[in-house]
Design a protein around this motif. Sequence first.
Motif, PDB file in Angstrom:
ATOM      1  N   ASP A 283      -7.825   1.339  14.606  1.00 24.62           N
ATOM      2  CA  ASP A 283      -6.649   0.236  14.423  1.00 24.62           C
ATOM      3  C   ASP A 283      -7.052  -1.013  13.626  1.00 24.62           C
TER       4      ASP A 283
ATOM      5  N   ARG B   8      -3.035   5.565  10.530  1.00 17.63           N
ATOM      6  CA  ARG B   8      -3.407   6.302  11.944  1.00 17.63           C
ATOM      7  C   ARG B   8      -2.255   7.634  11.827  1.00 17.63           C
TER       8      ARG B   8
ATOM      9  N   GLU C  37      -6.447   0.378   9.918  1.00 20.17           N
ATOM     10  CA  GLU C  37      -5.358   0.322   9.714  1.00 20.17           C
ATOM     11  C   GLU C  37      -4.616  -0.931   9.287  1.00 20.17           C
ATOM     12  N   SER C  38      -4.976  -1.939  10.200  1.00 19.74           N
ATOM     13  CA  SER C  38      -4.530  -3.491   9.703  1.00 19.74           C
ATOM     14  C   SER C  38      -4.922  -3.965   8.687  1.00 19.74           C
TER      15      SER C  38
ATOM     16  N   ARG D 280     -10.896   4.238  18.737  1.00 24.12           N
ATOM     17  CA  ARG D 280      -9.540   3.751  18.569  1.00 24.12           C
ATOM     18  C   ARG D 280      -9.280   2.358  17.940  1.00 24.12           C
ATOM     19  N   ARG D 281     -10.243   1.673  18.737  1.00 18.86           N
ATOM     20  CA  ARG D 281     -10.145   0.044  18.178  1.00 18.86           C
ATOM     21  C   ARG D 281     -10.390  -0.102  16.440  1.00 18.86           C
TER      22      ARG D 281
END
Length: 247
Positions: free
Chosen positions: A41, A51, A44-45, A37-38
């Motif tokens: 994330d 996501r 995505e950034s 998940r990290r």
Amino acid sequence: MLKSERKRFITDKIREENTVSLEELTNLLETSESTIRRDLDELESENKLRRVHGGAERIASLQEELSNQEKSIKNVQEKMAIAKEALAQIDEGDVVFIDAGTTTELLVRELTFKQVTVVTNSIHHASKLVERGIQTIIIGGFVKQSTDASVGQLAVEQIKRLNFDKAFLGMNGVDENFFTTPDLEEAVIKQLIIENARKAYVLVDNTKLSQTSFVKVTGIEKASVITNKSLNVLTKNLKEKTEVMEV
């Protein structure tokens, strides 16, 4: 495996398959969900992916457009709920425009009113409507192969002459200010339909929220949005500018 190696693996997987699930990545990389998940994330950034619930997907280019066949297998349950909410907005005796598209196709399947007139720019929709004994007017013009939509000057001139009680349209992108679509000619058609309708509804599943395509159709205040429930922060902002109906 180092973080940089995991992230490279994830981006390669997305590039090859367009989508990837959290469960699949956890198994393939033999690491925890929280770690994946990290990673997602962070990617995505960095604008490397988008996501979605349960995983991630490739970010589409501004002019990219899936064919109707490709769209029809995505988010079917969500689209069905959206179509049923759209159906609830139609009254007996209405003159309705139904745009070409896969979510609007589900609306056509649900439509059982006999005392309505439906105008459409989709040959596929028109055929289904006629089978149901519904009075149907089809817009002519050049038929786009990928979306089954009639576009071009002939379609524009016909739509200019018509008014609708309600209009139901698909859209590729919805951001804080505009509805957008990849195709210039389809954008003109959609804008005209919205302008000529007493009430216009844009039918989009929540994967289209916070997305931007190549061509601006019109401002989001010009039509109501029917979508499925989402944690997307844009939904809250949209409600300040237009009616949003979540199903």
